[in-house]
Motif scaffolding. Structure first.
Motif, PDB file in Angstrom:
ATOM      1  N   LEU A 105       0.848  -1.188   0.000  1.00 28.96           N
ATOM      2  CA  LEU A 105       0.000   0.000   0.000  1.00 28.96           C
ATOM      3  C   LEU A 105       0.878   1.229   0.000  1.00 28.96           C
ATOM      4  O   LEU A 105       1.898   1.266   0.675  1.00 28.96           O
ATOM      5  CB  LEU A 105      -0.845   0.037   1.269  1.00 28.96           C
ATOM      6  N   TYR A 106       0.465   2.217  -0.745  1.00 27.33           N
ATOM      7  CA  TYR A 106       1.204   3.474  -0.758  1.00 27.33           C
ATOM      8  C   TYR A 106       0.207   4.619  -0.676  1.00 27.33           C
ATOM      9  O   TYR A 106      -0.751   4.675  -1.441  1.00 27.33           O
ATOM     10  CB  TYR A 106       2.035   3.546  -2.053  1.00 27.33           C
ATOM     11  N   THR A 107       0.418   5.498   0.294  1.00 28.95           N
ATOM     12  CA  THR A 107      -0.375   6.716   0.337  1.00 28.95           C
ATOM     13  C   THR A 107       0.514   7.844   0.841  1.00 28.95           C
ATOM     14  O   THR A 107       1.678   7.612   1.166  1.00 28.95           O
ATOM     15  CB  THR A 107      -1.655   6.548   1.174  1.00 28.95           C
ATOM     16  N   ARG A 109       0.919  12.354   2.151  1.00 31.03           N
ATOM     17  CA  ARG A 109       0.336  13.639   2.545  1.00 31.03           C
ATOM     18  C   ARG A 109       1.361  14.744   2.337  1.00 31.03           C
ATOM     19  O   ARG A 109       2.542  14.573   2.621  1.00 31.03           O
ATOM     20  CB  ARG A 109      -0.077  13.570   4.011  1.00 31.03           C
ATOM     21  N   GLY A 110       0.894  15.850   1.830  1.00 23.94           N
ATOM     22  CA  GLY A 110       1.741  17.030   1.732  1.00 23.94           C
ATOM     23  C   GLY A 110       1.618  17.805   3.029  1.00 23.94           C
ATOM     24  O   GLY A 110       0.530  18.259   3.361  1.00 23.94           O
ATOM     25  N   PRO A 111       2.713  17.920   3.785  1.00 25.38           N
ATOM     26  CA  PRO A 111       2.615  18.609   5.077  1.00 25.38           C
ATOM     27  C   PRO A 111       2.536  20.126   4.883  1.00 25.38           C
ATOM     28  O   PRO A 111       3.553  20.792   4.839  1.00 25.38           O
ATOM     29  CB  PRO A 111       3.900  18.207   5.809  1.00 25.38           C
ATOM     30  N   ASP A 143       8.677  18.565  -0.051  1.00 21.88           N
ATOM     31  CA  ASP A 143       9.163  19.290  -1.235  1.00 21.88           C
ATOM     32  C   ASP A 143       8.007  19.865  -2.056  1.00 21.88           C
ATOM     33  O   ASP A 143       8.021  21.002  -2.486  1.00 21.88           O
ATOM     34  CB  ASP A 143      10.040  18.375  -2.106  1.00 21.88           C
ATOM     35  N   GLU A 144       6.952  19.035  -2.222  1.00 15.27           N
ATOM     36  CA  GLU A 144       5.791  19.480  -3.000  1.00 15.27           C
ATOM     37  C   GLU A 144       5.170  20.734  -2.374  1.00 15.27           C
ATOM     38  O   GLU A 144       4.861  21.704  -3.066  1.00 15.27           O
ATOM     39  CB  GLU A 144       4.748  18.356  -3.045  1.00 15.27           C
ATOM     40  N   LYS A 145       5.007  20.699  -1.062  1.00 22.50           N
ATOM     41  CA  LYS A 145       4.330  21.812  -0.410  1.00 22.50           C
ATOM     42  C   LYS A 145       5.193  23.072  -0.415  1.00 22.50           C
ATOM     43  O   LYS A 145       4.684  24.172  -0.308  1.00 22.50           O
ATOM     44  CB  LYS A 145       3.899  21.423   1.007  1.00 22.50           C
ATOM     45  N   ILE A 227       8.631  12.383  -8.543  1.00 19.41           N
ATOM     46  CA  ILE A 227       8.921  11.963  -7.164  1.00 19.41           C
ATOM     47  C   ILE A 227       7.706  11.254  -6.568  1.00 19.41           C
ATOM     48  O   ILE A 227       7.811  10.161  -6.019  1.00 19.41           O
ATOM     49  CB  ILE A 227       9.331  13.183  -6.309  1.00 19.41           C
ATOM     50  N   GLN A 228       6.547  11.886  -6.722  1.00 12.92           N
ATOM     51  CA  GLN A 228       5.332  11.227  -6.216  1.00 12.92           C
ATOM     52  C   GLN A 228       5.093   9.910  -6.961  1.00 12.92           C
ATOM     53  O   GLN A 228       4.640   8.933  -6.373  1.00 12.92           O
ATOM     54  CB  GLN A 228       4.114  12.156  -6.359  1.00 12.92           C
ATOM     55  N   GLY A 229       5.422   9.899  -8.244  1.00  9.69           N
ATOM     56  CA  GLY A 229       5.195   8.693  -9.035  1.00  9.69           C
ATOM     57  C   GLY A 229       6.149   7.564  -8.687  1.00  9.69           C
ATOM     58  O   GLY A 229       5.731   6.407  -8.548  1.00  9.69           O
ATOM     59  N   ASP A 260      -8.368  13.511  -6.618  1.00  7.97           N
ATOM     60  CA  ASP A 260      -7.564  14.585  -7.234  1.00  7.97           C
ATOM     61  C   ASP A 260      -6.118  14.160  -7.500  1.00  7.97           C
ATOM     62  O   ASP A 260      -5.417  14.807  -8.271  1.00  7.97           O
ATOM     63  CB  ASP A 260      -7.579  15.847  -6.349  1.00  7.97           C
ATOM     64  N   GLN A 261      -5.669  13.081  -6.859  1.00  6.58           N
ATOM     65  CA  GLN A 261      -4.284  12.630  -7.050  1.00  6.58           C
ATOM     66  C   GLN A 261      -4.124  11.742  -8.280  1.00  6.58           C
ATOM     67  O   GLN A 261      -3.014  11.350  -8.635  1.00  6.58           O
ATOM     68  CB  GLN A 261      -3.803  11.854  -5.810  1.00  6.58           C
ATOM     69  N   ASP A 262      -5.236  11.407  -8.910  1.00  5.97           N
ATOM     70  CA  ASP A 262      -5.180  10.460 -10.032  1.00  5.97           C
ATOM     71  C   ASP A 262      -4.213  10.877 -11.152  1.00  5.97           C
ATOM     72  O   ASP A 262      -3.508  10.018 -11.694  1.00  5.97           O
ATOM     73  CB  ASP A 262      -6.589  10.219 -10.592  1.00  5.97           C
TER      74      ASP A 262
HETATM   75  N1  TRP Z   1       0.274  15.059  -3.189  1.00  5.22           N
HETATM   76  C1  TRP Z   1      -0.361  14.661  -1.954  1.00  5.22           C
HETATM   77  C2  TRP Z   1      -0.779  15.910  -1.156  1.00  5.22           C
HETATM   78  O1  TRP Z   1      -0.656  17.003  -1.600  1.00  5.22           O
HETATM   79  C3  TRP Z   1       0.552  13.814  -1.104  1.00  5.22           C
HETATM   80  C4  TRP Z   1       0.780  12.430  -1.666  1.00  5.22           C
HETATM   81  C5  TRP Z   1       1.962  11.929  -2.087  1.00  5.22           C
HETATM   82  C6  TRP Z   1      -0.187  11.393  -1.846  1.00  5.22           C
HETATM   83  N2  TRP Z   1       1.834  10.628  -2.506  1.00  5.22           N
HETATM   84  C7  TRP Z   1       0.528  10.285  -2.372  1.00  5.22           C
HETATM   85  C8  TRP Z   1      -1.559  11.277  -1.580  1.00  5.22           C
HETATM   86  C9  TRP Z   1      -0.126   9.059  -2.653  1.00  5.22           C
HETATM   87  C10 TRP Z   1      -2.202  10.068  -1.866  1.00  5.22           C
HETATM   88  C11 TRP Z   1      -1.487   8.962  -2.392  1.00  5.22           C
HETATM   89  O2  TRP Z   1      -1.265  15.821  -0.053  1.00  5.22           O
END
Ligand code: TRP
Length: 478
Positions: A105-107, A109-111, A143-145, A227-229, A260-262
């Motif tokens: 599983l991978y999920t 969050r952008g802090p 980094d994204e945030k 990076i997210q990919g 929205d992450q699709d």
């Molecule tokens: N981009 C997401 C955000 O802004 C963070 C994130 C990174 C993410 N990898 C993910 C969310 C995989 C769901 C699944 O919060």
């Protein structure tokens, strides 16, 4: 009115010009807003349209039945109620589970701030529930945030990582099965190799088409998707999946995320196919509306838009009473006569997310729609449920120390349980085909595979014999 609602809908990015100009529904990683009607009022997000536009599949009854059959688990209330509503190749994950093959599983969050709200917890709640069965990687995209905000500094987003990690841990993840990392700390080595592999296969034109970047977008944004990919690929985590990339590249991720992450993963799936890495599967959730109503999304930076996980019982009560958009009628008489509209009523919508009991939820729906239940009464039920949810979280959160965070963020092997009903299977070496470039195995590779299979079989046979020997007593075995 439309503009205020829009501001609530957005976490930080300004309203893109095309949304302001056309009033069209926009759902991408940086903007979420419903269509703005001719009257200037924002409509609820049309999820059905998203499924068609994105080309994902709806989660239907048949898939849920299969899920229950394969895992022996009653589908989570988010699945039963269409909150987790869409997917890509989820059935392939079920196939693998059935065969005892690994996946993870991978999920993420952008802090973006210290304040986590109930909306943020939805994908994590769901992921935690799935985790009872699977390994897990959680990415913190500091980094994204930084890249996507005008104001934030590197130090600021890094600072949020630890408190956000604590919030995530407080959802209840199992430390033996969970690795949490921050991009700023973890990029390098095997992960960076995969990031670069991904970035090489995306052109500027594609990034524009997928994410809507323009000539003024900073180049960090344009690159960030790689990076997210690349986190979707098991070979980015050699401490979990081993250093043999031929094996790890065959292990797919299942990514629970908000819809929205699709776009990130649509892109990743395309590149995975070209590299002959396992394509990630996805399972998509809807958003929790902001208190202001349908078409809006809770925002961490607007206090009145959300219930925060730090809120006191009193704050929760006041916010719901004061701000929660009501589907009730203007006067009690009219309400008793015509009933309320549960489809737009925020308190009812929150109950769909948080109230576990299906029968109770149905009773509330019928009573509200018939006018028997008044808005104030419905709000009272909602307040109680949210207070319970938040209090339980706060209790767990208080137990999470800096050491707990270190434990989750340490590079280490994880415990893999898999399907107790199926024998564990060594991953198939699909990725060996990378060298040929066309996805087909060469004769030599086929031979090698065959040989490898024979060796594995022999090994297994020997191990069996040895076990038998040990059972018979060590002296006898020698
Ligand atoms: N981009 C997401 C955000 O802004 C963070 C994130 C990174 C993410 N990898 C993910 C969310 C995989 C769901 C699944 O919060």
């Amino acid at each position: 009115m439309a503009t205020t609602v829009n501001a609530v809908a957005l976490d930080e990015s300004p309203i893109p010009e095309h949304v302001a100009a056309t009033g069209k529904q926009t759902v991408d990683p940086y903007n979420v807003s419903g269509e703005v009607g001719e009257d200037g009022v924002m409509k609820a997000i049309d999820y059905s349209k998203l499924v068609d536009e994105f080309g994902t599949k709806r989660i239907d009854k048949a898939l849920l039945e299969r899920f229950e059959k394969v895992t022996g688990k009653k589908p989570h209330r988010f699945l039963r109620r269409g909150i987790v509503f869409s997917h890509r190749d989820f059935e392939l994950i079920l196939d693998r589970y059935e065969r005892g093959e690994p996946f993870f599983l991978y999920t993420g969050r952008g802090p973006s701030s210290d304040s986590v709200h109930v909306g943020h917890t939805i994908p994590f709640e769901f992921t935690k529930w799935l985790q009872d069965t699977f390994d897990l990687v959680i990415m913190l995209t500091d980094d994204e945030k930084y890249l996507f905000s005008e104001k934030r500094t590197v130090e600021e987003v890094q600072g949020y990582c630890s408190s956000n990690a604590k919030d995530i841990i407080a959802i209840g993840f199992d430390p033996a099965k969970t690795f949490i990392f921050s991009d700023f700390d973890y990029v390098g080595g095997a992960f960076y190799r995969n990031i670069v592999r991904l970035s090489k296969h995306i052109t500027l034109n594609q990034a524009r088409a997928i994410f809507g970047f323009n000539d003024s977008s900073n180049i960090g944004k344009i690159h960030f998707g790689s990076i997210q990919g690349a986190t979707s690929w098991a070979s980015s985590f050699p401490h979990i999946f081993g250093t043999d990339e031929k094996k790890s590249n065959a292990i797919p991720a299942l990514i629970p995320c908000a819809i929205d992450q699709d776009p990130y993963f649509r892109m990743t799936r395309d590149v995975s196919a070209r590299l002959h890495f396992a394509k990630p599967s996805l399972i998509h959730a809807k958003f929790l509306d902001a208190l202001q109503g349908p078409g809006t999304k809770m925002s961490a930076s607007i206090d009145e838009s959300a219930i925060f996980m730090k809120d006191t019982p009193n704050q929760i009560k006041n916010k719901i009473n004061k701000y929660a958009f009501s589907g009730g009628k203007v006067s009690v008489e009219e309400h008793r006569e015509k009933g309320g509209d549960t489809t737009v009523d925020v308190s009812f919508q929150y109950l769909r997310f948080f109230l576990e009991d299906d029968a109770e939820l149905e009773r509330i729906r019928l009573e509200y729609e018939s006018g028997k239940l008044l808005t104030g009464e419905l709000k009272a039920i909602c307040i109680q449920e949210l207070q319970k949810y938040v209090a339980a979280f706060q209790e767990r959160r208080a137990q999470v120390s800096d050491e707990t965070v270190d434990l989750f963020m340490e590079r280490r092997a994880l415990r893999w349980v898999g399907n107790p009903q199926a024998p564990r299977v060594v991953p198939v070496v699909e990725a060996a085909a990378e060298a040929t470039g066309d996805g087909k195995l060469t004769k030599n590779q086929l031979k090698k595979l065959e040989k490898q299979k024979q060796i594995e079989a022999k090994k297994a046979q020997k191990a069996k014999e040895k076990e038998g020997g040990q059972a018979a007593g060590e002296a006898a075995a020698e």
